[in-house]
Each structure stands twice: as C-alpha cells, then as structure tokens.
Design a protein around this motif. Structure first.
Motif, PDB file in Angstrom:
ATOM      1  N   TYR A  95      11.423   8.392  -8.181  1.00  0.00           N
ATOM      2  CA  TYR A  95      12.256   9.111  -7.220  1.00  0.00           C
ATOM      3  C   TYR A  95      12.103   8.023  -5.971  1.00  0.00           C
ATOM      4  CZ  TYR A  95      12.696  11.873  -2.861  1.00  0.00           C
ATOM      5  OH  TYR A  95      12.859  12.414  -1.787  1.00  0.00           O
ATOM      6  N   TYR A  96      13.333   7.924  -5.631  1.00  0.00           N
ATOM      7  CA  TYR A  96      13.525   6.835  -4.391  1.00  0.00           C
ATOM      8  C   TYR A  96      14.326   7.575  -3.086  1.00  0.00           C
ATOM      9  CZ  TYR A  96      14.798   2.481  -2.070  1.00  0.00           C
ATOM     10  OH  TYR A  96      15.257   1.321  -1.398  1.00  0.00           O
ATOM     11  N   THR A  97      13.805   7.386  -1.806  1.00  0.00           N
ATOM     12  CA  THR A  97      14.666   7.768  -0.714  1.00  0.00           C
ATOM     13  C   THR A  97      14.781   6.478   0.436  1.00  0.00           C
ATOM     14  OG1 THR A  97      15.016   9.622   0.879  1.00  0.00           O
ATOM     15  CG2 THR A  97      12.975   8.975   0.069  1.00  0.00           C
ATOM     16  N   ALA A  98      15.480   6.171   0.883  1.00  0.00           N
ATOM     17  CA  ALA A  98      15.468   4.981   1.965  1.00  0.00           C
ATOM     18  C   ALA A  98      16.257   5.528   3.306  1.00  0.00           C
ATOM     19  CB  ALA A  98      15.953   3.831   1.440  1.00  0.00           C
ATOM     20  N   THR A  99      15.925   4.982   4.138  1.00  0.00           N
ATOM     21  CA  THR A  99      16.651   4.998   5.733  1.00  0.00           C
ATOM     22  C   THR A  99      17.250   3.674   5.949  1.00  0.00           C
ATOM     23  OG1 THR A  99      15.283   6.872   6.403  1.00  0.00           O
ATOM     24  CG2 THR A  99      16.619   5.524   7.970  1.00  0.00           C
ATOM     25  N   GLU A 499      15.820   0.045   6.185  1.00  0.00           N
ATOM     26  CA  GLU A 499      14.811  -0.137   7.086  1.00  0.00           C
ATOM     27  C   GLU A 499      13.446   0.365   6.579  1.00  0.00           C
ATOM     28  OE1 GLU A 499      14.029   0.266  11.903  1.00  0.00           O
ATOM     29  OE2 GLU A 499      15.281   1.743  10.900  1.00  0.00           O
ATOM     30  N   SER A 500      13.395   1.377   5.956  1.00  0.00           N
ATOM     31  CA  SER A 500      12.269   2.111   5.425  1.00  0.00           C
ATOM     32  C   SER A 500      12.607   2.706   4.143  1.00  0.00           C
ATOM     33  CB  SER A 500      11.675   2.972   6.222  1.00  0.00           C
ATOM     34  OG  SER A 500      12.175   3.969   6.517  1.00  0.00           O
ATOM     35  N   ALA A 501      11.713   2.753   3.313  1.00  0.00           N
ATOM     36  CA  ALA A 501      11.645   3.463   2.046  1.00  0.00           C
ATOM     37  C   ALA A 501      10.554   4.193   1.247  1.00  0.00           C
ATOM     38  CB  ALA A 501      12.525   2.286   0.855  1.00  0.00           C
ATOM     39  N   ASP A 502      10.639   5.118   0.513  1.00  0.00           N
ATOM     40  CA  ASP A 502       9.736   5.821  -0.390  1.00  0.00           C
ATOM     41  C   ASP A 502       9.930   5.801  -1.890  1.00  0.00           C
ATOM     42  OD1 ASP A 502       7.674   6.889   2.308  1.00  0.00           O
ATOM     43  OD2 ASP A 502       9.597   7.462   2.861  1.00  0.00           O
ATOM     44  N   GLN A 503       8.966   5.552  -2.284  1.00  0.00           N
ATOM     45  CA  GLN A 503       9.386   5.462  -3.812  1.00  0.00           C
ATOM     46  C   GLN A 503       8.036   5.928  -4.380  1.00  0.00           C
ATOM     47  OE1 GLN A 503      10.962   2.199  -5.519  1.00  0.00           O
ATOM     48  NE2 GLN A 503      10.689   2.538  -7.514  1.00  0.00           N
ATOM     49  N   ILE A 504       8.600   7.245  -5.540  1.00  0.00           N
ATOM     50  CA  ILE A 504       7.178   7.706  -6.323  1.00  0.00           C
ATOM     51  C   ILE A 504       7.596   7.407  -7.649  1.00  0.00           C
ATOM     52  CG2 ILE A 504       6.041  10.032  -7.008  1.00  0.00           C
ATOM     53  CD1 ILE A 504       6.922  11.125  -4.127  1.00  0.00           C
ATOM     54  N   TYR A 505       6.529   7.045  -8.726  1.00  0.00           N
ATOM     55  CA  TYR A 505       6.820   6.686  -9.908  1.00  0.00           C
ATOM     56  C   TYR A 505       5.719   7.369 -10.812  1.00  0.00           C
ATOM     57  CZ  TYR A 505       3.558   2.908  -9.118  1.00  0.00           C
ATOM     58  OH  TYR A 505       2.344   2.481  -8.840  1.00  0.00           O
ATOM     59  N   LEU A 506       6.018   7.694 -12.079  1.00  0.00           N
ATOM     60  CA  LEU A 506       5.225   8.006 -13.128  1.00  0.00           C
ATOM     61  C   LEU A 506       5.775   7.407 -14.336  1.00  0.00           C
ATOM     62  CD1 LEU A 506       3.227  10.148 -14.160  1.00  0.00           C
ATOM     63  CD2 LEU A 506       5.162  11.655 -14.676  1.00  0.00           C
ATOM     64  N   THR A 507       4.726   6.847 -15.052  1.00  0.00           N
ATOM     65  CA  THR A 507       5.224   6.142 -16.335  1.00  0.00           C
ATOM     66  C   THR A 507       4.319   6.671 -17.672  1.00  0.00           C
ATOM     67  OG1 THR A 507       3.569   4.530 -16.492  1.00  0.00           O
ATOM     68  CG2 THR A 507       5.240   4.102 -15.014  1.00  0.00           C
ATOM     69  N   PHE A 508       4.820   6.673 -18.731  1.00  0.00           N
ATOM     70  CA  PHE A 508       4.111   6.815 -19.910  1.00  0.00           C
ATOM     71  C   PHE A 508       4.249   5.561 -20.704  1.00  0.00           C
ATOM     72  CE2 PHE A 508       3.999   8.008 -24.452  1.00  0.00           C
ATOM     73  CZ  PHE A 508       2.653   8.658 -24.620  1.00  0.00           C
ATOM     74  N   GLU A 509       3.020   5.056 -21.173  1.00  0.00           N
ATOM     75  CA  GLU A 509       3.092   3.651 -21.705  1.00  0.00           C
ATOM     76  C   GLU A 509       2.209   3.593 -23.060  1.00  0.00           C
ATOM     77  OE1 GLU A 509       3.045   0.468 -18.898  1.00  0.00           O
ATOM     78  OE2 GLU A 509       2.886   1.819 -17.370  1.00  0.00           O
ATOM     79  N   ALA A 510       2.626   2.995 -24.155  1.00  0.00           N
ATOM     80  CA  ALA A 510       1.934   2.734 -25.395  1.00  0.00           C
ATOM     81  C   ALA A 510       1.887   1.346 -25.579  1.00  0.00           C
ATOM     82  CB  ALA A 510       2.529   3.745 -26.310  1.00  0.00           C
ATOM     83  N   TYR A 511       0.838   0.862 -26.014  1.00  0.00           N
ATOM     84  CA  TYR A 511       0.850  -0.440 -26.379  1.00  0.00           C
ATOM     85  C   TYR A 511       0.369  -0.399 -27.832  1.00  0.00           C
ATOM     86  CZ  TYR A 511       1.366  -2.552 -21.878  1.00  0.00           C
ATOM     87  OH  TYR A 511       1.893  -2.894 -20.463  1.00  0.00           O
ATOM     88  N   PHE A 512       0.891  -1.161 -28.616  1.00  0.00           N
ATOM     89  CA  PHE A 512       0.504  -1.113 -30.233  1.00  0.00           C
ATOM     90  C   PHE A 512       0.705  -2.444 -30.650  1.00  0.00           C
ATOM     91  CE2 PHE A 512       4.972   0.035 -29.086  1.00  0.00           C
ATOM     92  CZ  PHE A 512       5.508  -0.931 -29.691  1.00  0.00           C
TER      93      PHE A 512
END
Length: 512
Positions: A95-99, A499-512
């Motif tokens: 999710y990303y929002t910026a001004t 000038e400014s930004a907010d970012q929220i992230y969520l990942t699902f990661e699998a190493y094999f």
C-alpha cells in the motif's frame, strides 16, 4: 526368500537417481554399496541354481541384467548429482501513498507482486564452480512495468533497463539475474578469480531486514546494481582468534556498452566500474566491510529495454524527453558497514560518501537557469553523504523478529541502487530521511526438508521524508522541496516530485 528380498532391493534402487540428484554427489558411495549388495545376492542365486533350489534361469538373467544396467548408469547419476538447485518464492502486497511537492496526492491502495528465483550451483573441476540465478518478477494482472507518467519524479517504478531488469516487476519471463564462474584456490593459495553476471544485489546489511541467515551479495547495499564484470580476491586470517578472517577483492564491471562507434556527433564511451571491496574482518556475527569504486564515463540516463520509451527519452527536453544520451563524467563512491550481534539483538551502522567529477556536460545542472540563458552546465565537483543504522531483536522462542531502521542522505548524495528492492523509490537513495519498522515471523510449517528451507511472512512500514528532489539522479540540481521558488522551478519543467510518502508491505516468502 532371496528372490523376494532382491526384488525389494531393486525397487529401492529404482528411486536412487532422484535421491542422488537431490542430495548431491555424496550419494554416489551409497549407490556403489547398494550395487555391491545386489551383486552378492546375484552370487547367492547362482549358488542356489547349482544346488537345484528352484531358482530359474530367467530369474537369474533378469537380476544379472539389472545389476549390469545399474553399473552402467551409476556414473551418469553421479554426474547429475553435481548440480544443486534451490530457490525462493515471494508474494508481496504493498500500500503506497505520497504527497508531491505541489501538495497533490498520489497513491496505489493495493499492489500485488510475485517473485520467483531459481539458483543453481555446479562444480566443473575441484576448484572451478559455476553459479547462477534466474528470476521472474511480475505484478498481478500485468505483463509489463507498472510505472506511471513522470515515473522517476512521481515515485513510481523506473522503466526497465540493464541495471534493474530482474529487480523490477515486468512480465512472467525467467531472466538471468546472476551467472558467473569462480576459479578458487589458484596455485594452491587462497586467491580466486570470478567472471560473469555479478552477485551485486541485496548486499550487507540488507539480509537483516530481509530475513536471510547470511550475506546475500558482495558489495554493501549502497551499491545495489546488477552488472557484468570480473573480480579477483585474496582471503586471509588475521592470526588472532578475536579478529577472525578477512577478504579483499578487486572488482571491474561494465554498466553500459555503447556498441560500435560511428563517426558522428554525440559518440559515447562505455561506462565502467572499478574498485575494491574489503571484508576487513569477520568473526562470528561481527563483520566490517569497506568498499570504494570509481564509476567512469557515467551516462546521463541508461538504455531502456522498451524501445518506445527509449526513443521518447532521446527527444529534446522541450519535447518531454531527456535529450541525447551522453557521458557526463565520473563518480567516486566510498562506503563502509559494521555489523554485530549481542544476544538476541542484531545491530549495524553504515555510511557513504559520493563525489562527482563532471565533464563539460556537467552534473547537478540547473536546467531552469540553462533554459533561460542564465547559467551553463555545472562542472564543479559536489560531495554527498549518507548514514544508515538499524537494529533487530530476535525472539527465537516464538519465531518472531522485530526491527527498526533509519537512513539519511544529504543534498548531493548519490546512491548506486538502481537494482533496489523497495518497489517504488530506493530508500538508500533518499535525499532526506527514511524510517522503517518491520517484523519477520517464521511460520510453523513443520521440519525443514533441506538446509535452504524456511517459510516466513515479513511485514513493515516505511516513511519517506525528502528534503531535496532527484534521489539517485546526478543530472539535475537537487531542488529544495521546502523552498517555494525551487518548487516553482520544478513546475516549469513539468516535474512534481514526491515530498513525503508512506508505504506498508506484507510478504509471504518460501525458500526451498
């Protein structure tokens, strides 16, 4: 009984090729032992036939043929077992929002991406090893780069080029991310030579935030740029248990190939890198690295993979283009990092210094002043600085890791982070402050099948606060985003940077 047991042993041997290729060359000895056991059973059958114990000639011939076939195939199984495959898959939601500097808001409420990477290692000889990594990275519901208009200025993804081709969402093709050969132990001493597509992304201390157990690349993460080149290195021991080991490498690479030179105006030179990366010491979790390199004949902008964008970029600036592609000078880049761990707490501190050495085309040019005839190209050398610190607290009892990072860049700071993994703008390139808080949770998915295996989710929040425009750009003057006249000058060029930004992230990661 002997016949029945022999058939069971044979059934087990049928599965050996898959086991051998998955587990490596060490299974070759097991294969030889099984063949020996089966040969002994063949001798027993032969003896039973001589005694007239009901063993037919057909049974004997079948087993004898099987043993011979296994012996013939064992060598090819051993060769296949030299190749090791492993990889990882990541699905990420942002999710990303910026001004923007003018006050307008831009946002992307949900951006989903998938990334798949496949690694390969294989030994050619005792001291020569080939390593490679293929990568697919795409956005959900898209077969192209998800940049927007004014992509660099408005905080969107930069168009695809050689330095980010496997690091930016595009289509679902597998591309070569890394491919190189190491020649180790040259002359029986700890010296090595390496050539190919270099492992130069996600370097230290990026592994702390990304949930990796070990270093993922050679250079410090201020140099996050995929390129082709060579390196030569020497490994040593300090002779003190407390100091551990160290390595020093000379590295050379090509950042842009100009091709055949034509006898016309605006002929460019190739852009090359050369420098040193020195692991001063490594003992347990304590690690110190210093690196310094010179980027020579730097381009004003790269060659984009999309021919339409590349052609548009070559248009004059008054027609919305970047102008002709030219060399603009050299950039000296020096960084260092210190990492350590005290109990459950991981810490690091890093710093960077960049210095421009422009040619007659200039760097950090005041394009508004140039358009008005008030000034010419800026041929003065400019210095930039950055600091980067972070800590992570590991709660092993519940498989949770919590971290906090902060970095700051000065007015003329340049980060070589074209291959960054921040989706939109590289945080280490920011001319201003970036704050990040994150967590990593190891999922309870059962016992690991291999040493590479792990599955986790990673979640975090980033806050970007820019003081100056043009992060990672060495062409245009950094405009003060708190200065109304500077913001107006940017508007005259059709630019409205974040000038400014907010970012929220969520990942699902699998190493094999």
């Amino acid at each position: 009984m002997v016949k029945k047991f022999s058939m069971l042993a044979l059934a087990g041997l049928i599965a050996l090729p898959a086991v051998a290729s998955a587990s490596g060359g060490a299974k070759a000895n097991d294969l030889e032992r099984k063949i020996e056991e089966l040969s002994m059973q063949l001798d027993q059958l032969k003896a039973q036939m001589a005694e007239g114990n009901g063993v037919s000639q057909d049974d004997f011939d079948d087993l004898a043929g099987t043993v011979g076939d296994l012996e013939d195939r064992s060598e090819s199984w051993d060769l296949a077992a030299r190749i090791k495959f492993y990889g990882d898959f990541r699905s990420r939601l942002d999710y990303y929002t910026a001004t923007n500097a003018s006050g307008a808001d831009v946002s992307n409420d949900t951006s989903w991406t998938n990334r798949f990477r496949l690694n390969m290692r294989v030994k050619a000889t005792e001291n020569v090893e080939f390593k490679a990594r293929l990568a697919m990275y795409k956005a959900w519901g898209s077969q192209g780069n998800i940049y927007g208009s004014g992509s660099n200025g408005n905080g969107q993804i930069f168009p695809n080029w050689d330095g980010n081709s496997t690091r930016t969402p595009s289509d679902n093709a597998l591309r070569v991310d890394r491919a190189f050969v190491n020649w180790n132990n040259i002359g029986g001493v700890p010296i090595w030579f390496s050539i190919g597509r270099r492992p130069t992304t996600d370097g230290p201390p990026a592994q702390v935030r990304m949930g990796a157990d070990e270093r993922m690349a050679t250079p410090v993460s201020y140099m996050d740029w995929p390129f082709d080149g060579i390196s030569m290195g020497y490994a040593y021991r300090w002779g003190s248990e407390a100091m551990g080991t160290g390595r020093i490498r000379f590295c050379y690479g090509r950042g842009f190939e100009d091709g055949i030179e034509l006898d016309t105006a605006n002929v460019m030179d190739d852009m090359d890198f050369a420098g040193f990366s020195w692991d001063v010491m490594k003992k347990g979790n304590r690690f110190i690295n210093l690196q310094s390199f010179l980027a020579m004949n730097v381009f004003n902008y790269p060659q984009f993979q999309d021919p339409v964008i590349d052609q548009m970029a070559g248009l004059p600036q008054d027609q919305g283009g970047f102008g002709p592609r030219v060399n603009v000078g050299n950039i000296l880049h020096t960084t260092g990092v210190y990492q350590d761990k005290f109990g459950p707490v991981n810490i690091f501190a890093a710093a960077g210094w960049s210095q421009t050495d422009p040619d007659s085309s200039g760097m950090f040019n005041d394009y508004v002043g140039m358009m008005m005839g008030m000034t010419g190209p800026n041929t003065e050398s400019e210095n930039g600085y950055s600091t980067f610190v972070g800590a992570r607290y590991d709660i092993d009892e519940i498989g949770l890791k919590l971290g906090l990072e902060w970095n700051w860049g000065s007015e003329h700071w340049i980060a070589m982070t074209g291959g960054h993994d921040d989706l939109y703008q590289s945080k280490l390139a920011a001319r201003g402050n970036v704050y990040e808080i994150y967590g990593i949770y190891d999922l309870p998915t059962g016992e690991a099948i291999s040493k590479y295996a792990k599955t986790f989710i990673r979640f975090g929040y980033q806050r970007y606060e820019y003081d100056y425009s043009g992060s990672m750009d060495w062409n245009m003057k950094p405009y003060d985003l708190d200065d109304a006249a500077d913001v107006m000058a940017l508007g005259m060029m059709g630019l409205d940077p974040v000038e400014s930004a907010d970012q929220i992230y969520l990942t699902f990661e699998a190493y094999f």
